[in-house]
Every structure is written in C-alpha cells, then in structure tokens.
Design an enzyme around this catalytic site. Structure first.
Site, PDB file in Angstrom:
ATOM      1  N   LYS A  69       0.841  -1.203   0.000  1.00  0.00           N
ATOM      2  CA  LYS A  69       0.000   0.000   0.000  1.00  0.00           C
ATOM      3  C   LYS A  69       0.881   1.261   0.000  1.00  0.00           C
ATOM      4  CE  LYS A  69      -3.962  -2.272   2.215  1.00  0.00           C
ATOM      5  NZ  LYS A  69      -4.884  -2.246   3.388  1.00  0.00           N
TER       6      LYS A  69
ATOM      7  N   TYR B  34     -12.380  -2.569  -3.819  1.00  0.00           N
ATOM      8  CA  TYR B  34     -12.979  -2.688  -2.486  1.00  0.00           C
ATOM      9  C   TYR B  34     -14.513  -2.638  -2.521  1.00  0.00           C
ATOM     10  CZ  TYR B  34      -8.408  -2.279  -0.148  1.00  0.00           C
ATOM     11  OH  TYR B  34      -7.131  -2.502   0.316  1.00  0.00           O
TER      12      TYR B  34
ATOM     13  N   ARG C 103      -2.119 -14.887   3.563  1.00  0.00           N
ATOM     14  CA  ARG C 103      -2.937 -14.214   4.580  1.00  0.00           C
ATOM     15  C   ARG C 103      -2.315 -14.406   5.962  1.00  0.00           C
ATOM     16  NH1 ARG C 103      -7.095 -10.520   3.373  1.00  0.00           N
ATOM     17  NH2 ARG C 103      -8.109 -11.138   5.309  1.00  0.00           N
TER      18      ARG C 103
ATOM     19  N   THR D   8      -6.193  -8.132   9.920  1.00  0.00           N
ATOM     20  CA  THR D   8      -6.510  -6.831   9.323  1.00  0.00           C
ATOM     21  C   THR D   8      -6.020  -5.692  10.220  1.00  0.00           C
ATOM     22  OG1 THR D   8      -8.441  -7.778   8.234  1.00  0.00           O
ATOM     23  CG2 THR D   8      -8.402  -5.379   8.474  1.00  0.00           C
TER      24      THR D   8
ATOM     25  N   ARG E 220       2.123  -7.330   9.080  1.00  0.00           N
ATOM     26  CA  ARG E 220       1.396  -6.283   9.811  1.00  0.00           C
ATOM     27  C   ARG E 220       1.776  -6.261  11.287  1.00  0.00           C
ATOM     28  NH1 ARG E 220      -4.395  -7.478   6.859  1.00  0.00           N
ATOM     29  NH2 ARG E 220      -4.149  -6.104   5.048  1.00  0.00           N
TER      30      ARG E 220
ATOM     31  N   VAL F 188      -5.044   0.087  11.756  1.00  0.00           N
ATOM     32  CA  VAL F 188      -5.773  -0.599  10.685  1.00  0.00           C
ATOM     33  C   VAL F 188      -5.879   0.254   9.412  1.00  0.00           C
ATOM     34  CG1 VAL F 188      -8.102   0.128  11.449  1.00  0.00           C
ATOM     35  CG2 VAL F 188      -7.816  -2.027  10.194  1.00  0.00           C
TER      36      VAL F 188
ATOM     37  N   ASN G  93      -2.191  -0.158   7.177  1.00  0.00           N
ATOM     38  CA  ASN G  93      -1.668  -1.499   7.462  1.00  0.00           C
ATOM     39  C   ASN G  93      -0.786  -2.084   6.345  1.00  0.00           C
ATOM     40  OD1 ASN G  93      -3.772  -1.997   5.732  1.00  0.00           O
ATOM     41  ND2 ASN G  93      -4.842  -3.443   7.043  1.00  0.00           N
TER      42      ASN G  93
ATOM     43  N   HIS H 279      -1.940  -5.323   1.210  1.00  0.00           N
ATOM     44  CA  HIS H 279      -3.187  -6.011   0.888  1.00  0.00           C
ATOM     45  C   HIS H 279      -2.868  -7.408   0.383  1.00  0.00           C
ATOM     46  CE1 HIS H 279      -7.024  -7.020  -0.991  1.00  0.00           C
ATOM     47  NE2 HIS H 279      -6.308  -7.439  -2.003  1.00  0.00           N
TER      48      HIS H 279
ATOM     49  N   GLU I  93      -9.207  -9.838  -8.565  1.00  0.00           N
ATOM     50  CA  GLU I  93      -8.261  -8.741  -8.361  1.00  0.00           C
ATOM     51  C   GLU I  93      -7.139  -8.760  -9.395  1.00  0.00           C
ATOM     52  OE1 GLU I  93      -7.192  -9.147  -4.220  1.00  0.00           O
ATOM     53  OE2 GLU I  93      -9.219  -8.623  -3.569  1.00  0.00           O
TER      54      GLU I  93
HETATM   55  P1  IDP Z   1      -7.982  -7.137   4.807  1.00  0.00           P
HETATM   56  O1  IDP Z   1      -7.131  -6.081   4.132  1.00  0.00           O
HETATM   57  O2  IDP Z   1      -7.265  -7.765   5.961  1.00  0.00           O
HETATM   58  O3  IDP Z   1      -8.532  -8.148   3.839  1.00  0.00           O
HETATM   59  P2  IDP Z   1     -10.664  -5.976   4.860  1.00  0.00           P
HETATM   60  O4  IDP Z   1     -11.699  -6.255   5.898  1.00  0.00           O
HETATM   61  O5  IDP Z   1     -10.856  -6.563   3.503  1.00  0.00           O
HETATM   62  O6  IDP Z   1      -9.248  -6.397   5.481  1.00  0.00           O
HETATM   63  O7  IDP Z   1     -10.535  -4.390   4.748  1.00  0.00           O
HETATM   64  C1  IDP Z   1      -9.779  -3.828   3.698  1.00  0.00           C
HETATM   65  C2  IDP Z   1      -8.930  -2.706   4.260  1.00  0.00           C
HETATM   66  O8  IDP Z   1      -9.791  -1.688   4.789  1.00  0.00           O
HETATM   67  C3  IDP Z   1      -8.038  -3.082   5.444  1.00  0.00           C
HETATM   68  O9  IDP Z   1      -6.809  -3.689   5.069  1.00  0.00           O
HETATM   69  C4  IDP Z   1      -7.811  -1.730   6.074  1.00  0.00           C
HETATM   70  O10 IDP Z   1      -6.813  -0.979   5.353  1.00  0.00           O
HETATM   71  C5  IDP Z   1      -9.156  -1.053   5.871  1.00  0.00           C
HETATM   72  N1  IDP Z   1      -9.997  -1.205   7.062  1.00  0.00           N
HETATM   73  C6  IDP Z   1     -10.635  -2.322   7.482  1.00  0.00           C
HETATM   74  N2  IDP Z   1     -11.308  -2.097   8.620  1.00  0.00           N
HETATM   75  C7  IDP Z   1     -11.101  -0.791   8.922  1.00  0.00           C
HETATM   76  C8  IDP Z   1     -11.549   0.048   9.998  1.00  0.00           C
HETATM   77  O11 IDP Z   1     -12.248  -0.365  10.914  1.00  0.00           O
HETATM   78  N3  IDP Z   1     -11.117   1.347   9.945  1.00  0.00           N
HETATM   79  C9  IDP Z   1     -10.329   1.828   8.958  1.00  0.00           C
HETATM   80  N4  IDP Z   1      -9.891   1.083   7.947  1.00  0.00           N
HETATM   81  C10 IDP Z   1     -10.269  -0.222   7.923  1.00  0.00           C
HETATM   82 MG    MG Z   2      -9.889  -7.923   2.256  1.00  0.00          MG
END
Ligand code: IDP
Ligand code: MG
Length: 160
Positions: free
Chosen positions: A20, A60, A96, A102, A113, A120, A123, A126, A137
């Site tokens: 990212k 997303y 993963r 996350t 991470r 979050v 992070n 992706h 994707e």
């Molecule tokens: P992932 O990246 O671990 O798959 P997802 O639930 O798909 O997690 O969410 C995508 C991205 O959205 C996360 O990596 C993070 O950057 C952001 N994100 C997820 N939850 C939150 C939150 O509660 N607040 C702010 N950003 C979030």
């Molecule tokens: Mg995701």
C-alpha cells in the site's frame, strides 16, 4: 508432463498482493518481496502504479457500505503502490497468514502487519482473501501479457 499440468491447475493458485502507499513511503517494498521469495513462492507479476479512485472503488466493492470506505479509497490513492502476483501451493491462504490480521494490533510478531505497522487504516499491505477474489483482483490490476509463466530452477527443492 500431463500429470504436472493437472497438479498446477488443481492445487496451485495465484494471489494478488499490493504494498500500500504507506508501505512504499516507508521503504518496506524490498522487505515484503523478500519474505515471499524466501518462503518459496514465485513472483509472476509486479508493477509500481498510481491507483485511480475508480479502480479502488472496484477493488474494495464489497466494503462500499462501510463507514471507512471513502477514507480507504483516499488512503490507497494517496501515492504509488506496488502490485504483485505470487504463485505457489496454497499461496492465498498462506499469504494471509504471513500478512497477519486486518488490524495490526491483533497481528502476531513475525507477520508483516505485526512487525511493521500500528493502525488498521495504515496497514501497509493487501492480500486477496480467497482464490476467487484473487482471480477477480488479478484481472482488475493486470493484463494478460503482464503476467509471466516461468520455470523455477529451485522448484524441485521447494516441492516434493
Ligand atoms: P484485509 O485487508 O485484511 O482483507 P478488509 O476487511 O478486507 O481487510 O478491509 C480492507 C482494508 O480496509 C483493510 O486492510 C484496512 O486498510 C481497511 N480497514 C478495514 N477495517 C477498517 C476500519 O475499521 N477502519 C479503517 N480502515 C479499515
Ligand atoms: Mg480484504
């Protein structure tokens, strides 16, 4: 051989990953590539790019109702990202685990991470969450001729 091809189609998968904008800014690109290389996965596509808000909204799409969706799109388009496709046995699931949770606060030390970020909303990486989303994707971010099928000389030392 034919057997090898069937094996590839059934158990090998590709995963889409992106370092990212914060990961690029924080000079973590090499470290992240190093981890997947050393694990034994094969790099089959990679590019530095500036993602458009339109592409990120598609990427997303499943999170469009979330309160953080607009902020997420803004964050992800705030600077260049490194998009990569890695190939290997169960690579989606294993990647993963290598990424961690996350929320970096829930990620164990030893995960990307867990080791390199705090919040979050920043992070650093992706990774696709299923083979199906990886396929979606990869086709969103890469053209066919940007992916390379190449023979790994170490393959027989990685797979029995
Ligand atoms: P992932 O990246 O671990 O798959 P997802 O639930 O798909 O997690 O969410 C995508 C991205 O959205 C996360 O990596 C993070 O950057 C952001 N994100 C997820 N939850 C939150 C939150 O509660 N607040 C702010 N950003 C979030
Ligand atoms: Mg995701």
């Amino acid at each position: 051989t034919a057997k090898m091809i069937i094996l590839c189609l059934t158990i090998f998968a590709n995963v889409f990953k992106t370092v990212k904008p914060d990961g690029v800014q924080r000079k973590l690109v090499g470290e992240i590539i190093r981890r997947f290389e050393r694990k034994g996965f094969k790099l089959v596509g990679m590019k530095l790019l500036q993602a458009s808000e339109e592409q990120l909204r598609q990427h997303y799409w499943d999170l469009r109702e979330k309160p953080f969706y607009n902020g997420l799109v803004k964050y992800m388009s705030s600077g260049p990202i490194v998009a990569m496709v890695w190939q290997g046995l169960d690579v989606v699931k294993t990647a993963r685990k290598m990424l961690g949770e996350t929320n970096p606060a829930d990620s164990l030390p030893g995960t990307i991470r867990g080791d390199y970020c705090v919040e979050v909303g920043r992070n650093v990486i992706h990774g696709s969450d299923s083979v199906q989303s990886a396929q979606r994707e990869i086709s969103l971010w890469f053209k066919h001729d940007e992916l390379f099928c190449w023979e790994e000389c170490s393959e027989h030392w990685i797979y029995a």
